[in-house]
Design a protein around this motif. Structure first.
Motif, PDB file in Angstrom:
ATOM      1  N   ASN A 137      -0.084   7.312  -7.566  1.00  0.00           N
ATOM      2  CA  ASN A 137      -0.107   8.750  -7.064  1.00  0.00           C
ATOM      3  C   ASN A 137      -0.262   8.458  -5.593  1.00  0.00           C
ATOM      4  OD1 ASN A 137      -2.495   9.007  -9.339  1.00  0.00           O
ATOM      5  ND2 ASN A 137      -3.950   7.621  -7.977  1.00  0.00           N
ATOM      6  N   GLU A 138       0.521   7.990  -5.280  1.00  0.00           N
ATOM      7  CA  GLU A 138       1.037   8.414  -3.655  1.00  0.00           C
ATOM      8  C   GLU A 138       1.895   8.933  -3.324  1.00  0.00           C
ATOM      9  OE1 GLU A 138      -0.675   7.189  -0.410  1.00  0.00           O
ATOM     10  OE2 GLU A 138      -2.190   5.650  -2.197  1.00  0.00           O
ATOM     11  N   ILE A 139       2.842   9.205  -4.274  1.00  0.00           N
ATOM     12  CA  ILE A 139       3.844   9.991  -4.843  1.00  0.00           C
ATOM     13  C   ILE A 139       3.130  11.319  -5.010  1.00  0.00           C
ATOM     14  CG2 ILE A 139       5.977  10.408  -6.230  1.00  0.00           C
ATOM     15  CD1 ILE A 139       6.481   6.812  -5.658  1.00  0.00           C
ATOM     16  N   GLU A 140       2.754  11.240  -6.214  1.00  0.00           N
ATOM     17  CA  GLU A 140       2.325  12.276  -6.946  1.00  0.00           C
ATOM     18  C   GLU A 140       1.358  13.448  -5.879  1.00  0.00           C
ATOM     19  OE1 GLU A 140       0.990  12.548 -10.690  1.00  0.00           O
ATOM     20  OE2 GLU A 140       2.160   9.900 -11.563  1.00  0.00           O
ATOM     21  N   GLY A 141       0.771  12.513  -5.026  1.00  0.00           N
ATOM     22  CA  GLY A 141       0.120  12.754  -3.514  1.00  0.00           C
ATOM     23  C   GLY A 141       0.366  14.030  -3.265  1.00  0.00           C
ATOM     24  N   TYR A 142       1.785  13.492  -2.939  1.00  0.00           N
ATOM     25  CA  TYR A 142       2.560  14.192  -2.130  1.00  0.00           C
ATOM     26  C   TYR A 142       3.516  15.046  -2.363  1.00  0.00           C
ATOM     27  CZ  TYR A 142       5.865  14.519   2.225  1.00  0.00           C
ATOM     28  OH  TYR A 142       6.164  14.573   3.317  1.00  0.00           O
ATOM     29  N   PHE A 143       4.147  14.807  -3.300  1.00  0.00           N
ATOM     30  CA  PHE A 143       5.413  16.089  -3.194  1.00  0.00           C
ATOM     31  C   PHE A 143       4.511  16.860  -4.432  1.00  0.00           C
ATOM     32  CE2 PHE A 143       7.840  12.884  -2.665  1.00  0.00           C
ATOM     33  CZ  PHE A 143       8.353  12.851  -1.239  1.00  0.00           C
ATOM     34  N   ARG A 144       3.415  16.966  -5.560  1.00  0.00           N
ATOM     35  CA  ARG A 144       2.877  17.391  -6.375  1.00  0.00           C
ATOM     36  C   ARG A 144       4.279  18.045  -7.124  1.00  0.00           C
ATOM     37  NH1 ARG A 144      -2.818  16.518  -6.971  1.00  0.00           N
ATOM     38  NH2 ARG A 144      -3.195  16.812  -4.766  1.00  0.00           N
ATOM     39  N   ASP A 145       4.474  19.706  -7.565  1.00  0.00           N
ATOM     40  CA  ASP A 145       5.402  19.954  -8.233  1.00  0.00           C
ATOM     41  C   ASP A 145       6.722  20.314  -7.116  1.00  0.00           C
ATOM     42  OD1 ASP A 145       4.624  22.196  -6.470  1.00  0.00           O
ATOM     43  OD2 ASP A 145       4.273  23.663  -7.929  1.00  0.00           O
ATOM     44  N   GLY A 146       6.358  19.378  -5.934  1.00  0.00           N
ATOM     45  CA  GLY A 146       7.688  20.302  -5.643  1.00  0.00           C
ATOM     46  C   GLY A 146       8.104  21.408  -4.980  1.00  0.00           C
ATOM     47  N   GLN A 147       6.957  22.486  -4.619  1.00  0.00           N
ATOM     48  CA  GLN A 147       7.276  23.891  -4.694  1.00  0.00           C
ATOM     49  C   GLN A 147       7.908  24.107  -3.001  1.00  0.00           C
ATOM     50  OE1 GLN A 147       4.531  26.304  -6.142  1.00  0.00           O
ATOM     51  NE2 GLN A 147       4.678  27.836  -4.590  1.00  0.00           N
ATOM     52  N   VAL A 155      13.209  15.119 -12.124  1.00  0.00           N
ATOM     53  CA  VAL A 155      12.193  14.740 -12.969  1.00  0.00           C
ATOM     54  C   VAL A 155      12.179  13.328 -11.957  1.00  0.00           C
ATOM     55  CG1 VAL A 155      11.015  13.059 -14.599  1.00  0.00           C
ATOM     56  CG2 VAL A 155      11.928  15.243 -15.265  1.00  0.00           C
ATOM     57  N   ALA A 156      10.951  12.435 -12.063  1.00  0.00           N
ATOM     58  CA  ALA A 156      10.620  11.567 -10.962  1.00  0.00           C
ATOM     59  C   ALA A 156      10.024  10.429 -11.898  1.00  0.00           C
ATOM     60  CB  ALA A 156      10.101  11.198  -9.668  1.00  0.00           C
ATOM     61  N   ASN A 157      10.763   8.974 -11.794  1.00  0.00           N
ATOM     62  CA  ASN A 157       9.925   8.070 -12.576  1.00  0.00           C
ATOM     63  C   ASN A 157       8.882   7.694 -12.197  1.00  0.00           C
ATOM     64  OD1 ASN A 157      11.971   6.683 -11.712  1.00  0.00           O
ATOM     65  ND2 ASN A 157      11.577   5.574 -13.754  1.00  0.00           N
ATOM     66  N   VAL A 158       7.713   6.856 -12.558  1.00  0.00           N
ATOM     67  CA  VAL A 158       6.444   6.850 -11.438  1.00  0.00           C
ATOM     68  C   VAL A 158       5.719   5.354 -11.829  1.00  0.00           C
ATOM     69  CG1 VAL A 158       6.159   8.614  -9.655  1.00  0.00           C
ATOM     70  CG2 VAL A 158       4.890   8.038 -11.594  1.00  0.00           C
ATOM     71  N   SER A 159       5.529   4.244 -11.082  1.00  0.00           N
ATOM     72  CA  SER A 159       4.205   3.226 -11.729  1.00  0.00           C
ATOM     73  C   SER A 159       3.785   2.702 -10.872  1.00  0.00           C
ATOM     74  CB  SER A 159       5.316   2.553 -12.389  1.00  0.00           C
ATOM     75  OG  SER A 159       4.679   1.754 -13.217  1.00  0.00           O
ATOM     76  N   THR A 171       0.892  -1.405  -0.414  1.00  0.00           N
ATOM     77  CA  THR A 171       0.062   0.202   0.063  1.00  0.00           C
ATOM     78  C   THR A 171       1.533   1.435  -0.132  1.00  0.00           C
ATOM     79  OG1 THR A 171       0.112  -0.337   2.175  1.00  0.00           O
ATOM     80  CG2 THR A 171      -1.676  -1.264   1.026  1.00  0.00           C
ATOM     81  N   ILE A 172       2.175   0.973   0.520  1.00  0.00           N
ATOM     82  CA  ILE A 172       3.042   1.882   0.371  1.00  0.00           C
ATOM     83  C   ILE A 172       3.906   2.137  -0.762  1.00  0.00           C
ATOM     84  CG2 ILE A 172       4.657   3.999   2.122  1.00  0.00           C
ATOM     85  CD1 ILE A 172       3.013   3.027   3.489  1.00  0.00           C
ATOM     86  N   PRO A 173       3.976   2.906  -1.945  1.00  0.00           N
ATOM     87  CA  PRO A 173       5.509   2.896  -2.502  1.00  0.00           C
ATOM     88  C   PRO A 173       6.920   3.193  -1.673  1.00  0.00           C
ATOM     89  CG  PRO A 173       4.019   4.860  -2.708  1.00  0.00           C
ATOM     90  CD  PRO A 173       3.755   4.641  -2.086  1.00  0.00           C
ATOM     91  N   TYR A 189       6.782  14.397 -13.422  1.00  0.00           N
ATOM     92  CA  TYR A 189       6.583  12.978 -12.948  1.00  0.00           C
ATOM     93  C   TYR A 189       6.822  12.404 -14.485  1.00  0.00           C
ATOM     94  CZ  TYR A 189       5.269  14.481  -8.310  1.00  0.00           C
ATOM     95  OH  TYR A 189       5.460  14.770  -7.214  1.00  0.00           O
ATOM     96  N   SER A 190       7.095  11.527 -14.618  1.00  0.00           N
ATOM     97  CA  SER A 190       7.496  10.464 -16.054  1.00  0.00           C
ATOM     98  C   SER A 190       6.046   9.474 -15.667  1.00  0.00           C
ATOM     99  CB  SER A 190       8.495  10.185 -16.295  1.00  0.00           C
ATOM    100  OG  SER A 190       8.693   9.228 -17.579  1.00  0.00           O
ATOM    101  N   PHE A 191       4.681   8.450 -16.524  1.00  0.00           N
ATOM    102  CA  PHE A 191       4.582   7.891 -15.504  1.00  0.00           C
ATOM    103  C   PHE A 191       4.780   6.417 -16.655  1.00  0.00           C
ATOM    104  CE2 PHE A 191       0.594   5.261 -15.987  1.00  0.00           C
ATOM    105  CZ  PHE A 191       0.310   4.601 -14.586  1.00  0.00           C
ATOM    106  N   GLU A 192       4.974   5.482 -16.019  1.00  0.00           N
ATOM    107  CA  GLU A 192       5.416   4.345 -16.880  1.00  0.00           C
ATOM    108  C   GLU A 192       3.961   3.220 -16.260  1.00  0.00           C
ATOM    109  OE1 GLU A 192       9.096   2.942 -15.962  1.00  0.00           O
ATOM    110  OE2 GLU A 192       9.960   4.547 -16.195  1.00  0.00           O
ATOM    111  N   GLY A 193       3.013   3.298 -17.518  1.00  0.00           N
ATOM    112  CA  GLY A 193       1.673   2.972 -17.449  1.00  0.00           C
ATOM    113  C   GLY A 193       0.734   2.779 -18.072  1.00  0.00           C
ATOM    114  N   ARG A 194      -0.336   2.048 -17.742  1.00  0.00           N
ATOM    115  CA  ARG A 194      -1.968   3.043 -18.571  1.00  0.00           C
ATOM    116  C   ARG A 194      -2.692   2.748 -16.978  1.00  0.00           C
ATOM    117  NH1 ARG A 194       0.007  -1.943 -18.806  1.00  0.00           N
ATOM    118  NH2 ARG A 194      -1.097  -3.882 -17.802  1.00  0.00           N
TER     119      ARG A 194
END
Length: 388
Positions: A58-68, A50-54, A20-22, A76-81
């Motif tokens: 959503n857990e990573i992107e939701g926490y760090f957002r744009d890094g500001q 840039v972080a590649n995520v898969s 449940t946690i990346p 982020y570079s999403f790998e998947g579908r």
């Protein structure tokens, strides 16, 4: 200056936490390990990341957002579908992830750094880049020297007298090791590296890219540096990392909260009668946790927010994640509790629900049974003492 954080892996060796946690979100005293990496990058002028995520992206992107709020620009570079309305990860491998970013738009236009998103490091990146440039290297591995007896746990890098990389050994036996320098997953590259990485396919930095560089006799070097490096590759590594942080062995990572007793730190509004609790630091207890009278806590231990340690329970050199209720009489020694799982420091885990022990360790958000069912009481008698 530009950098990449490798954050797309499934973290299979850190299960059950990574169900449940990346991995980059695994907390070190409530702070994700990737946050420490962003702080390090910012400190050394790497402000475009840039972080590649898969897996669980959503857990990573939701926490760090744009890094500001961390002082960097982050994308982020999403790998998947998306399948049936859900994100499905499909990682491209570490080098394949680099290539995907570069193919989208040539982001890496100068010397850049790549960091694995699952390690705590205290490295002088500025000095590492200086040495990389001084050698005229197309690729550099930052290495760390370890005692010979630890070599079987790591990937070993074999270099000549100038630091040029000649070969690799993956977790060799002590008697077969050709070096005590290990690969820390910290890399420095020049944009020309993409001449060796194919597009649109899974490709790994260590397994695919580096052997090609050696075969081509490229300017490929390893530099050995003395720095703090806490790898969280497996559950036992994570357990040890928390132990080391609490005992002050990891520089730059302090224990948060308020010191309520010598060596005992808490978050906000912890419910406890300290004179009726047996407690020995170092211990961290998260906010809104409840420690009942008669509980015993022996450090180094970490108890997450919103936990409840019941009367008569013992937490000894253990890590307890948030919303865990450790029932009366339960003794945790050298354990990690995450949700319905209890894991020992070797990595062996018990699914409390499948083992019909989920009344010993429960979620604080669930109603507590007045008394366990008859079959559960029978298990208690068989166990004699509830040691999990």
């Amino acid at each position: 200056m530009k950098a990449m954080i490798l954050a797309a892996g499934k973290g299979t060796r850190v299960r059950p936490i990574t169900y449940t946690i990346p991995k980059p979100m695994i907390p070190i005293l409530q702070k994700p390990v990737m946050e420490f990496l962003l702080e390090l990058l910012k400190q050394h002028g790497f402000n475009q990341v840039v972080a590649n995520v898969s897996h669980l992206a959503n857990e990573i992107e939701g926490y760090f957002r744009d890094g500001q709020r961390f002082g960097v620009e982050l994308a982020y570079s999403f790998e998947g579908r998306i399948t049936n309305g859900e994100l499905v990860g499909d990682a491209l491998g570490s080098a394949g992830g680099m290539r995907k970013i570069q193919d989208f738009s040539p982001f890496f236009d100068d010397t850049f750094v790549v960091l694995c998103g699952d390690a705590l490091i205290d490295l002088d990146l500025t000095e590492a880049v200086r040495q990389h440039k001084e050698k005229g290297s197309i690729a550099t591995i930052v290495m760390k020297s370890v005692p010979l007896k630890q070599v079987p746990s790591y990937g070993v890098v074999v270099t000549d007298d100038t630091g040029r990389i000649k070969s690799f050994q993956e977790k060799p036996k002590v008697e077969e090791a050709l070096s005590t320098n290990i690969n820390t997953g910290i890399y420095i590259f020049e944009p020309e590296i993409f001449n060796y990485i194919p597009s649109g396919q899974e490709f790994d930095i260590g397994g695919d890219l580096f052997p090609k560089l050696v075969e081509a006799n490229e300017a490929f070097y390893g530099i050995t540096m003395d720095f703090e490096w806490v790898d969280i590759g497996k559950v036992p590594d994570y357990w040890q990392a928390i132990q080391d942080v609490l005992t002050g062995q990891v520089k730059g990572v302090g224990i948060p909260g308020q010191e309520v007793k010598p060596g005992v730190y808490t978050g906000l509004n912890v419910k406890a009668n300290w004179d009726k609790i047996n407690i020995e630091g170092p211990v961290y207890i998260g906010g809104m946790a409840a420690i009942e009278d008669g509980a015993t806590i022996i450090g180094p231990s970490m108890i997450g927010p919103n936990c409840c340690i019941c009367s008569g329970a013992t937490v000894d050199k253990s890590v307890v994640f948030e919303y865990s209720r450790i029932g009366p009489g339960v003794r945790l020694i050298d354990k990690l509790v995450f949700g319905r799982y209890c894991v020992d420091k070797t990595g062996a885990s018990i699914d409390m629900q499948e083992a019909a022990l989920d009344w010993l360790i429960t979620d604080t958000r669930q109603a507590v049974l007045a008394e366990p069912p008859i079959e559960h009481r029978a298990i208690t008698e068989l166990l004699n003492e509830a040691v999990v």
